[in-house]
Design an enzyme around this catalytic site. Sequence first.
Site, mmCIF file in Angstrom:
data_model
loop_
_atom_site.group_PDB
_atom_site.id
_atom_site.type_symbol
_atom_site.label_atom_id
_atom_site.label_comp_id
_atom_site.label_asym_id
_atom_site.label_seq_id
_atom_site.Cartn_x
_atom_site.Cartn_y
_atom_site.Cartn_z
ATOM 1 N N HIS A 1 0.908 -1.402 -0.063
ATOM 2 C CA HIS A 1 -0.119 -0.134 0.008
ATOM 3 C C HIS A 1 1.093 1.082 0.114
ATOM 4 O O HIS A 1 1.841 1.318 1.077
ATOM 5 C CB HIS A 1 -0.872 0.004 1.281
ATOM 6 C CG HIS A 1 -1.939 1.176 1.203
ATOM 7 N ND1 HIS A 1 -2.801 0.988 2.088
ATOM 8 C CD2 HIS A 1 -2.354 2.066 0.375
ATOM 9 C CE1 HIS A 1 -3.576 1.987 1.821
ATOM 10 N NE2 HIS A 1 -3.399 2.883 0.794
ATOM 11 N N LEU A 2 0.761 2.036 -1.009
ATOM 12 C CA LEU A 2 1.819 2.929 -1.267
ATOM 13 C C LEU A 2 1.997 3.969 -0.047
ATOM 14 O O LEU A 2 1.222 4.320 0.626
ATOM 15 C CB LEU A 2 1.077 4.194 -2.442
ATOM 16 C CG LEU A 2 2.191 5.257 -2.854
ATOM 17 C CD1 LEU A 2 3.526 4.501 -3.124
ATOM 18 C CD2 LEU A 2 1.580 5.978 -3.742
ATOM 19 N N HIS A 3 3.406 3.958 0.392
ATOM 20 C CA HIS A 3 3.966 4.893 1.538
ATOM 21 C C HIS A 3 5.335 5.062 1.549
ATOM 22 O O HIS A 3 6.054 4.413 0.959
ATOM 23 C CB HIS A 3 3.391 3.953 2.889
ATOM 24 C CG HIS A 3 4.428 2.675 2.847
ATOM 25 N ND1 HIS A 3 4.168 1.581 2.181
ATOM 26 C CD2 HIS A 3 5.134 2.418 3.940
ATOM 27 C CE1 HIS A 3 4.975 0.796 2.639
ATOM 28 N NE2 HIS A 3 5.839 1.201 3.559
ATOM 29 N N PHE A 4 5.719 6.080 2.050
ATOM 30 C CA PHE A 4 7.080 6.529 2.349
ATOM 31 C C PHE A 4 7.248 6.411 3.952
ATOM 32 O O PHE A 4 6.329 6.513 4.807
ATOM 33 C CB PHE A 4 7.483 8.184 1.878
ATOM 34 C CG PHE A 4 7.182 8.084 0.564
ATOM 35 C CD1 PHE A 4 8.254 8.072 -0.524
ATOM 36 C CD2 PHE A 4 5.852 8.202 -0.181
ATOM 37 C CE1 PHE A 4 8.325 8.252 -1.837
ATOM 38 C CE2 PHE A 4 5.875 8.491 -1.544
ATOM 39 C CZ PHE A 4 6.833 8.421 -2.313
#
Length: 431
Positions: A233-236
């Site tokens: 799940h897109l994250h930084f």
Amino acid sequence: MLLKIKRVPTVVSNYQKDETVEEGGCGRNCLSKCCINGARLPLYTCKNLDKSVGENTESPVTFLESLVIGEWEDRFQRGLFRYDVTACETKVIPGKYGFIAQLNEGRHLKKRPTEFRVDKVLQPFDGNKFNFTKVGQEELLFQFKASTNDDDSEIQFLASMPLDADNSPSVVAINVSPIEYGHVLLIPRVLDCLPQRIDHKSLLLALQMAAEADNPYFRLGYNSLGAFATINHLHFQAYYLAMQFPIEKASSLKITTTNNGVKISKLLNYPVRGLLVEGGNTIKDLADTVSDASVCLQNNNIPFNILISDSGKRIFLLPQCYAEKQALGEVSSTLLDTQVNPAVWEMSGHMVLKRKEDYEGASEEKAWRLLAEVSLSEERFREVNTMIFDAIGFSSHEEEEEEELEEQNSMNGGSFTIVHCPSVKEEAVSN
């Protein structure tokens, strides 16, 4: 001086609770449709940053020190973390490079396991597996966005704003398995349920956060699938560490400068082969160049890590092959026994060690050996660079440049000029 906070008992985080659905919601106060109605969070809107990333401007200190750190400490006091990261031992390993070692046994024992294949960089989002819509709302700190008004030169902060499900907000949340003080996650458009893959808007948002923080000790990192991301799940990730990373001290050799002023260099004398991307006429120029390169790597199934350094002014792009070597049985048992997963922080020289024996026996040689296993070979790195430069519309003359340098080296008695780019003042590093 490192910040210290009081140790508190750890309770079960919403990451760890079961997912039994109850009438009127799932009972976890999560971000899914069952619970999001009426949810509210602070909203931080940063000023318009469509400017040179090298431009020095005065930023308010309240963003990092008051908002991120203050909210993070609040969640710490409420016992939302799986372990007390402030109790983890940390030291600088003696030697030329100054690798940083941390003993973090809790992260090994209590971190959520990976739930996807590690041999594919691009995989579809799977709502049945863990994702950030399943976290408890108390783990969220605030909404974050950049102003779209060209005339905005000031931040806007609203203490309570509804979470707009129709216009998916980007949020900052705690990392319940932290590596360092103030360890948070930037989750772009959280309700859109984007898989872990770089896109132009999301990378620009990460650079805007780094620029807004305006603190060289606050860095953002990205791990692709296959490069030790554990959640699709897109994250930084981001955290605060008041010392210089070894990769930030590495020398570099310029390969080219693009038409919009972005300079691309390769790292020298560092165990991981990678690119340093910096400059640009605007912050968007820098973000677009790195995004184009990252999309190229994704589309060619090449795992990679990104370190956003120096308040968003410098970006390290690091392709890697450690998971592939593991699958092929090419990693020594000595390295495998450490159970270290070399993600962006380890690639940058912050070694998170899970066993006391590895921490006590940590040496520069061992750190170098691990990172050398992570790195692409010189031949493969050249191939990957060719792909990247084709993707961004430039030709790499690296081979010709190296031949010229070798010729100059022999003519000038064995010396040639390289670029040394420390990201913070040397006097700050010694603290």
